[in-house]
Design a protein around this motif. Structure first.
Motif, PDB file in Angstrom:
ATOM      1  N   GLU A  65      46.070  39.977  43.713  1.00 12.01           N
ATOM      2  CA  GLU A  65      45.443  39.664  44.998  1.00 12.01           C
ATOM      3  C   GLU A  65      45.468  40.895  45.909  1.00 12.01           C
ATOM      4  O   GLU A  65      46.507  41.546  46.066  1.00 12.01           O
ATOM      5  N   GLY A  66      44.311  41.184  46.479  1.00 11.88           N
ATOM      6  CA  GLY A  66      44.218  42.291  47.427  1.00 11.88           C
ATOM      7  C   GLY A  66      43.975  43.657  46.798  1.00 11.88           C
ATOM      8  O   GLY A  66      43.705  44.622  47.517  1.00 11.88           O
ATOM      9  N   ASP A  67      44.084  43.762  45.478  1.00 11.71           N
ATOM     10  CA  ASP A  67      43.800  45.034  44.805  1.00 11.71           C
ATOM     11  C   ASP A  67      42.364  45.476  45.087  1.00 11.71           C
ATOM     12  O   ASP A  67      41.444  44.653  45.096  1.00 11.71           O
ATOM     13  N   THR A  68      42.192  46.772  45.243  1.00 13.91           N
ATOM     14  CA  THR A  68      40.845  47.291  45.454  1.00 13.91           C
ATOM     15  C   THR A  68      40.139  47.499  44.123  1.00 13.91           C
ATOM     16  O   THR A  68      40.637  48.203  43.239  1.00 13.91           O
ATOM     17  N   VAL A  69      38.985  46.861  43.984  1.00 12.51           N
ATOM     18  CA  VAL A  69      38.142  47.013  42.801  1.00 12.51           C
ATOM     19  C   VAL A  69      36.851  47.694  43.244  1.00 12.51           C
ATOM     20  O   VAL A  69      36.188  47.223  44.172  1.00 12.51           O
ATOM     21  N   LEU A  70      36.546  48.814  42.588  1.00 11.33           N
ATOM     22  CA  LEU A  70      35.299  49.518  42.916  1.00 11.33           C
ATOM     23  C   LEU A  70      34.151  48.953  42.101  1.00 11.33           C
ATOM     24  O   LEU A  70      34.269  48.803  40.882  1.00 11.33           O
ATOM     25  N   VAL A  71      33.056  48.687  42.778  1.00  9.26           N
ATOM     26  CA  VAL A  71      31.860  48.213  42.081  1.00  9.26           C
ATOM     27  C   VAL A  71      30.656  48.972  42.618  1.00  9.26           C
ATOM     28  O   VAL A  71      30.672  49.493  43.734  1.00  9.26           O
ATOM     29  N   GLU A  72      29.610  49.021  41.807  1.00  8.42           N
ATOM     30  CA  GLU A  72      28.352  49.593  42.266  1.00  8.42           C
ATOM     31  C   GLU A  72      27.717  48.666  43.306  1.00  8.42           C
ATOM     32  O   GLU A  72      27.928  47.462  43.281  1.00  8.42           O
ATOM     33  N   ALA A  73      26.896  49.249  44.170  1.00 12.20           N
ATOM     34  CA  ALA A  73      26.107  48.444  45.109  1.00 12.20           C
ATOM     35  C   ALA A  73      24.640  48.701  44.806  1.00 12.20           C
ATOM     36  O   ALA A  73      24.162  49.783  45.124  1.00 12.20           O
ATOM     37  N   PRO A  74      23.973  47.754  44.146  1.00 12.28           N
ATOM     38  CA  PRO A  74      24.412  46.430  43.688  1.00 12.28           C
ATOM     39  C   PRO A  74      25.089  46.487  42.311  1.00 12.28           C
ATOM     40  O   PRO A  74      25.016  47.489  41.631  1.00 12.28           O
ATOM     41  N   THR A  75      25.714  45.348  41.933  1.00 18.06           N
ATOM     42  CA  THR A  75      26.370  45.245  40.628  1.00 18.06           C
ATOM     43  C   THR A  75      26.044  43.888  39.985  1.00 18.06           C
ATOM     44  O   THR A  75      25.374  43.048  40.602  1.00 18.06           O
ATOM     45  N   TYR A  76      26.556  43.694  38.786  1.00 18.17           N
ATOM     46  CA  TYR A  76      26.330  42.427  38.073  1.00 18.17           C
ATOM     47  C   TYR A  76      27.068  41.293  38.787  1.00 18.17           C
ATOM     48  O   TYR A  76      28.298  41.294  38.888  1.00 18.17           O
ATOM     49  N   LEU A  77      26.285  40.361  39.256  1.00 13.78           N
ATOM     50  CA  LEU A  77      26.795  39.181  39.952  1.00 13.78           C
ATOM     51  C   LEU A  77      27.883  38.453  39.171  1.00 13.78           C
ATOM     52  O   LEU A  77      28.883  37.980  39.724  1.00 13.78           O
ATOM     53  N   GLY A  78      27.705  38.355  37.856  1.00 13.02           N
ATOM     54  CA  GLY A  78      28.664  37.634  37.014  1.00 13.02           C
ATOM     55  C   GLY A  78      30.022  38.319  36.979  1.00 13.02           C
ATOM     56  O   GLY A  78      31.048  37.652  36.817  1.00 13.02           O
ATOM     57  N   GLN A  91      36.517  37.319  40.986  1.00  8.03           N
ATOM     58  CA  GLN A  91      36.826  36.642  42.246  1.00  8.03           C
ATOM     59  C   GLN A  91      38.098  35.786  42.210  1.00  8.03           C
ATOM     60  O   GLN A  91      38.896  35.838  43.148  1.00  8.03           O
ATOM     61  N   PRO A  92      38.342  34.993  41.136  1.00  5.62           N
ATOM     62  CA  PRO A  92      39.548  34.156  41.123  1.00  5.62           C
ATOM     63  C   PRO A  92      40.848  34.958  41.239  1.00  5.62           C
ATOM     64  O   PRO A  92      41.880  34.396  41.558  1.00  5.62           O
ATOM     65  N   TYR A  93      40.787  36.266  40.966  1.00  4.77           N
ATOM     66  CA  TYR A  93      42.000  37.082  41.055  1.00  4.77           C
ATOM     67  C   TYR A  93      42.107  37.749  42.430  1.00  4.77           C
ATOM     68  O   TYR A  93      42.989  38.558  42.654  1.00  4.77           O
ATOM     69  N   LEU A  94      41.197  37.368  43.318  1.00  7.00           N
ATOM     70  CA  LEU A  94      41.237  37.695  44.740  1.00  7.00           C
ATOM     71  C   LEU A  94      41.330  39.194  45.044  1.00  7.00           C
ATOM     72  O   LEU A  94      42.184  39.640  45.811  1.00  7.00           O
ATOM     73  N   PRO A  95      40.429  40.004  44.451  1.00  8.61           N
ATOM     74  CA  PRO A  95      40.408  41.425  44.763  1.00  8.61           C
ATOM     75  C   PRO A  95      39.769  41.686  46.118  1.00  8.61           C
ATOM     76  O   PRO A  95      39.164  40.789  46.717  1.00  8.61           O
ATOM     77  N   THR A  96      39.901  42.936  46.569  1.00  9.06           N
ATOM     78  CA  THR A  96      39.095  43.435  47.674  1.00  9.06           C
ATOM     79  C   THR A  96      38.085  44.391  47.048  1.00  9.06           C
ATOM     80  O   THR A  96      38.483  45.290  46.304  1.00  9.06           O
ATOM     81  N   TYR A  97      36.819  44.175  47.295  1.00  5.73           N
ATOM     82  CA  TYR A  97      35.807  45.046  46.691  1.00  5.73           C
ATOM     83  C   TYR A  97      35.505  46.222  47.601  1.00  5.73           C
ATOM     84  O   TYR A  97      35.420  46.077  48.818  1.00  5.73           O
ATOM     85  N   GLN A  98      35.350  47.374  46.978  1.00  8.03           N
ATOM     86  CA  GLN A  98      34.775  48.529  47.672  1.00  8.03           C
ATOM     87  C   GLN A  98      33.492  48.866  46.925  1.00  8.03           C
ATOM     88  O   GLN A  98      33.516  49.037  45.700  1.00  8.03           O
ATOM     89  N   GLU A  99      32.408  48.951  47.664  1.00 13.66           N
ATOM     90  CA  GLU A  99      31.128  49.247  47.032  1.00 13.66           C
ATOM     91  C   GLU A  99      30.844  50.744  47.036  1.00 13.66           C
ATOM     92  O   GLU A  99      31.085  51.426  48.039  1.00 13.66           O
ATOM     93  N   ILE A 100      30.316  51.237  45.927  1.00 14.60           N
ATOM     94  CA  ILE A 100      29.873  52.623  45.843  1.00 14.60           C
ATOM     95  C   ILE A 100      28.348  52.606  45.834  1.00 14.60           C
ATOM     96  O   ILE A 100      27.751  51.887  45.022  1.00 14.60           O
ATOM     97  N   PRO A 101      27.738  53.397  46.712  1.00 13.30           N
ATOM     98  CA  PRO A 101      26.267  53.393  46.727  1.00 13.30           C
ATOM     99  C   PRO A 101      25.685  53.954  45.436  1.00 13.30           C
ATOM    100  O   PRO A 101      26.353  54.716  44.724  1.00 13.30           O
ATOM    101  N   THR A 102      24.473  53.551  45.142  1.00  6.66           N
ATOM    102  CA  THR A 102      23.790  54.035  43.936  1.00  6.66           C
ATOM    103  C   THR A 102      22.403  54.548  44.320  1.00  6.66           C
ATOM    104  O   THR A 102      21.860  54.186  45.367  1.00  6.66           O
ATOM    105  N   ASP A 103      21.874  55.404  43.458  1.00 10.69           N
ATOM    106  CA  ASP A 103      20.484  55.831  43.615  1.00 10.69           C
ATOM    107  C   ASP A 103      19.841  55.840  42.231  1.00 10.69           C
ATOM    108  O   ASP A 103      20.382  55.206  41.311  1.00 10.69           O
TER     109      ASP A 103
END
Lengths: 405, 405
Positions: free
Chosen positions: B121-134, B140-152
């Motif tokens: 819970e609370g761990d930072t998980v980096l994901v692309e913005a946007p990323t795979y919804l699934g 989500q059930p493991y309650l992360p904090t997401y940080q989004e990385i921009p994409t081009d």
């Protein structure tokens, strides 16, 4: 590309594991069972259904039929809730709406998803002592605190349950009323009624795990906790019992088809949890199981007759061979019986002695949430021939006599 | 037994749900997609592989063959790690030991299990913005904090990644380098090298999700992050990249067969987690997939040729019909393309207008961990005929022109 494994500094994944992963250890039983898989060892340790009873040709025909009938749809993604005709068949058995049924990838997934949607860290989960080891494994990642309820030949001790609920705040109770794994015991009708009444009164949801209920050797069956809960509440949405069952022990286990039936708030969360867990149970497998439903009664008859004979023969050999002071259950259905040896014998180190004599069992301790039961063991009679039962029980009796001497 | 649903007081399950269950909501997209399933609507919303390309007769023969070859063992419980020949084939592709491969019930399960063993819970998980919804749903059930990385157009912005890692403690990064879902973009080779280097330097494990990598329309492929990580570390155990792939997009999705390859500490925890989650991926399904491996190259050719033609045709219609100011990606593989409309148009309410014109898409917002991208949409070209593409894109262009007017 082939890379040398040696002399490479390992990435430190261990320190990146979640707290829950750090509490998850490879099942002791799994490691133990590896030793018992030598072909010269007669193993009563496994919990595998007898493969020679599988309806192999029916499965072949069913696979062929559904591939013809549904075409590519049998191989496409499908809905998270499950194959509609399968959900409807399951729902009809209890006269509940199909919307209250969720198909799962084996009962094991049902337990995992129920743990996920119900258990917060530190929540008290009531379990039988002993209980199904796999349930403890499913719930463990959600970091519950277990409270064990003692059991006897009629199953869970309902007085102890009542006393505990009077003084403890409990999140959920997990119970296997029919031919329990590992003991083979069945919860009596009177205790079923009291268990449902007491837990309802205290507002404690009950997870009823019923993989073996149809495999009755005597024909005798009791109403499920789910049915009693339904009767008590007057309807699906008032029922505090969540029911899990499976086709693994009646048809085949390797297709991984099971289900949960419960009130809507639980099912709705299970759907969302399952979407994230595996999207859906394999489409083809659900269609094959549905196609096999007409042979289910015949298959149940075949399985319960065979297991009944094997259980009776094993019990007769235990009666003939086991030394004084060793007790065992006499299950009226299911796949397992439970042996209790005198208290100063620890069945875990004893297993090495048994394997020397070419016989194996599962030590009972891993079935206790708090690791008791050192003087117990589980025997499965499902996949042994009469010769193996005769020879294996003879060897096990010798092991026990040596230990007692 | 049939029970009336009315007038029964519901058991209060809602207050018994876990905190994580309370954060899990039925996917917005799922609800949206229900509206788009009307047969008169041309839907570019689904993400389904084209069913007419499934090797239906090969699956039928494979099922028959493995039932003959393995007999009841094809329907029995099997090992949690997976069917040995399948693990060995996967391992051989990267020249790694089979012990570093775990079979999963679809890639979705890989993501769930990786979330379970890595995320607190609370761990930072980096994901692309946007990323795979699934993936967001799995974690989500493991309650992360997401940080989004921009994409081009070259994928994830590696400078932004580097800046973020310099100032933030990150638990794990999740990335889809090839023909990303939802954008169809591919991470450039230079950025791959930098991403692997930067994350290794900061000790951040990378989950590489690669369901589409083989479906290249141009023949061009880049080394995976896993391969670059292997090269960098000089071996499997030093590789900080965890690789996930699947047979869902190349063979068939409905059998639910996928895998993870990673260093041993991760695989060992995945095995334990999977034991609790579903015991094992269905035995028969793994055997069928293994039996189909010889046709995999042919099947990949069929699929990528068909999708390539459909993508090219859709792009040509977008170029011909879409109004000024609407941008879209031109994927070189995979199943999706991504549309960006002028910033004052919200594609979620716009969907109702599109459906009136008998065309559907997925609004882009749910693919952003923090809910941005209101002026984006995902289109899938995989299962549409040329007529549907022509007609559907015409209708969508009309919808956009109206919105812009």
């Amino acid at each position: 590309m082939s890379v040398p494994a040696s002399a490479v500094p390992a990435f430190d994944f261990t320190s990146r594991l979640s707290r829950r992963a750090q509490t998850m250890s490879a099942s002791a039983i799994r490691e133990i069972l590896k030793v018992t898989q030598r072909p010269d060892v007669i193993s009563f340790a496994g919990g595998l259904p007898a493969p020679e009873l599988f309806p192999l040709e029916d499965v072949r025909r069913a696979a062929d039929a559904v591939l013809t009938r549904y075409g590519p749809a049998a191989l496409q993604y499908s809905t998270t809730e499950g194959h509609p005709p399968l959900r409807e068949w399951i729902a009809a058995r209890h006269g509940i709406p199909a919307a209250n049924v969720q198909i799962t990838t084996g009962s094991q997934q049902a337990l995992d998803l129920l743990g996920k949607v119900l258990i917060d860290e530190g929540d008290t989960v009531l379990v039988e002592a002993p209980t199904y080891l796999g349930a403890l494994q499913s719930f463990q990642p959600y970091l519950p605190t277990y409270q064990e309820i003692p059991t006897d030949d009629e199953g869970i001790d309902v007085d102890a349950l009542e006393a505990l609920l009077a003084r403890t705040s409990v999140k959920v109770m997990y119970v296997i009323p029919n031919f329990q794994n590992p003991t083979g015991r069945t919860l009596s009708l009177d205790r079923r009624r009291r268990l449902v009444e007491i837990t309802a009164r205290h507002g404690v949801p009950v997870i009823e795990d019923d993989p073996y209920g149809q495999l009755t050797f005597t024909g005798e069956t009791y109403p499920s906790l789910y049915e009693l809960g339904l009767e008590r509440a007057g309807g699906v949405e008032g029922n505090h019992v969540i029911y899990c069952s499976s086709f693994s022990k009646t048809l085949v286990p390797g297709l991984r088809d099971a289900w949960v039936q419960a009130a809507s708030p639980v099912i709705l969360k299970l759907i969302t949890a399952k979407q994230g867990a595996d999207l859906h149970t394999p489409t083809l497998n659900q269609m094959i199981i549905t196609e096999l439903l007409p042979i289910l009664p015949r298959q149940v008859d075949v399985v319960k007759k065979a297991y009944g004979e094997r259980a009776a023969f094993m019990i007769s050999r235990l009666e003939a061979e086991f030394p004084e002071g060793v007790a065992f259950t006499r299950p009226k259905g299911g796949m397992f019986l439970w042996v209790t040896v005198p208290g100063d014998i620890d069945t875990t180190p004893l297993l090495a002695r048994a394997v020397e004599r070419k016989v194996a069992y599962v030590p009972g301790s891993p079935f206790f949430a708090h690791g008791g039961g050192k003087n117990t063991m589980r025997l499965s009679y499902t996949s042994a021939t009469p010769d193996q039962i005769r020879e294996g029980i003879h060897a096990l009796a010798g092991t026990l006599r040596d230990a007692l001497a």
